[in-house]
Design an enzyme around this catalytic site. Structure first.
Site, short mmCIF file in Angstrom:
data_model
loop_
_atom_site.label_atom_id
_atom_site.label_comp_id
_atom_site.label_asym_id
_atom_site.label_seq_id
_atom_site.Cartn_x
_atom_site.Cartn_y
_atom_site.Cartn_z
N SER A 145 0.87 -1.18 0.00
CA SER A 145 0.00 0.00 0.00
C SER A 145 0.90 1.23 0.00
O SER A 145 2.06 1.16 0.44
CB SER A 145 -0.86 0.02 1.26
N TYR A 158 -2.06 -1.10 10.27
CA TYR A 158 -2.14 -1.55 8.88
C TYR A 158 -0.93 -1.04 8.10
O TYR A 158 -0.27 -1.79 7.37
CB TYR A 158 -3.44 -1.04 8.27
#
Ligand SMILES: NC(=O)c1ccc[n+]([C@@H]2O[C@H](COP(=O)([O-])OP(=O)(O)OC[C@H]3O[C@@H](n4cnc5c(N)ncnc54)[C@H](OP(=O)(O)O)[C@@H]3O)[C@@H](O)[C@H]2O)c1
Length: 269
Positions: A145, A158
């Site tokens: 990401s 995350y």
């Protein structure tokens, strides 16, 4: 449409193929002619996708229903992947997220995030490597990401797992530098998918033009793979930012190789 002859391209494994980015990877790799092994927990979705892809393309699709965040599910997937000599491509895409503030995140949620985003990705990568090394061929795509590039207040846990994926993939790339095995770190920015439901954030709350279409994200990632890119960040228009980021990290690491503390840390007084 279906056939029993194995694909000359081999089998692509896609984890998290039941929705979002993984589902589009499955579609695009099927269109390229790969046989597929699709992994996720929702077996009904995987079965429907397998039927659809085998109807549309002359490929073989196998599904494995497994919870990769659970040791038993991961062990089953690892056994399957280790035993399948047809695998030529692994797309480590399955991932989950949470936007709960760290102080309010349960130990169970933290463990699940790490188990899926970090442990499963690492174990499955390790599982394909012996055969890839034997053949001196194979491709591993790790879906990270953009929040893996630096800390981001919305998703520290995350983001931390995705920073691991980046660091792990960078280190592994260097470990395999003398081989023909290919690695890619894919860094999507906000993309249309069910992960927003998982996080409890309605996509509509993000405003117009914030999220990339799932198909556009995967098509860009595959173009990056075809072009031999290591880091592919579909939403980053200025490519030099990625090069500078990689160079700065490498320069910083090289500069740490000193046995003496820097003068600014000399004892006071
Ligand atoms: N969408 C974004 O904005 C965005 C941005 C940056 C990075 N990413 C990354 O892109 C990847 C794909 O996410 P997505 O956006 O496509 O979200 P998604 O639609 O929620 O897809 C996640 C996939 O992972 C699977 N999965 C979740 N938990 C699992 C488990 N315990 N075991 C096995 N499979 C599991 C899900 O299937 P089941 O529920 O059926 O198991 C689903 O197929 C993730 O790694 C995510 O971090 C997404």
């Amino acid at each position: 449409m279906s056939q029993v002859t194995p694909s000359p391209l081999g089998t692509a494994v896609v984890t998290g193929a039941s929705s979002g980015i993984g589902k589009v990877y499955a579609d695009r790799l099927a269109a390229r002619g790969y046989d597929l092994l699709l992994i996720a927990r929702r077996g009904d979705r995987l079965a429907a996708l397998a039927t659809e892809l085998q109807d549309r393309f002359p490929i073989r699709v196998e599904v494995l229903v497994a919870d990769l965040a659970h040791p038993d599910g991961l062990a089953e997937a690892t056994r399957k992947i280790s035993a399948d000599s047809a695998i030529t491509l692994l797309v480590n895409n399955a991932g989950t997220s949470s936007v709960e503030p760290v102080a309010q995140t349960s130990a169970e949620t933290i463990a699940k995030l790490v188990a899926l985003n970090v442990t499963a990705l690492t174990v499955l990568t390790s599982a394909v490597l012996p055969r890839f090394l034997e053949r001196n061929a194979g491709t591993i795509v790790n879906v990270g990401s953009v929040v893996g590039f630096t800390g981001y207040p919305w998703v520290p846990i995350y983001g931390g797992t995705k920073a691991y994926v980046l660091n792990f993939t960078q280190g592994l790339k260097q470990q395999l530098a003398e081989t023909a095995i290919r690695l890619q770190y894919v860094a999507p920015s906000g993309t249309v998918s069910e992960i927003w439901d998982v996080m409890g954030v309605p996509m509509s709350s993000l405003g117009e033009g914030v999220l990339m279409d799932t198909e556009a994200c995967v098509d860009a990632a595959l173009r990056g793979l075809d072009d031999g890119e290591f880091i592919t960040a579909p939403s980053v228009h200025d490519e030099s930012l990625i090069r500078n980021f990689e160079e700065a990290s490498t320069t910083l690491l090289a500069a740490t190789q000193q046995s003496q503390p820097a003068p600014r840390y000399s004892p006071r007084g």
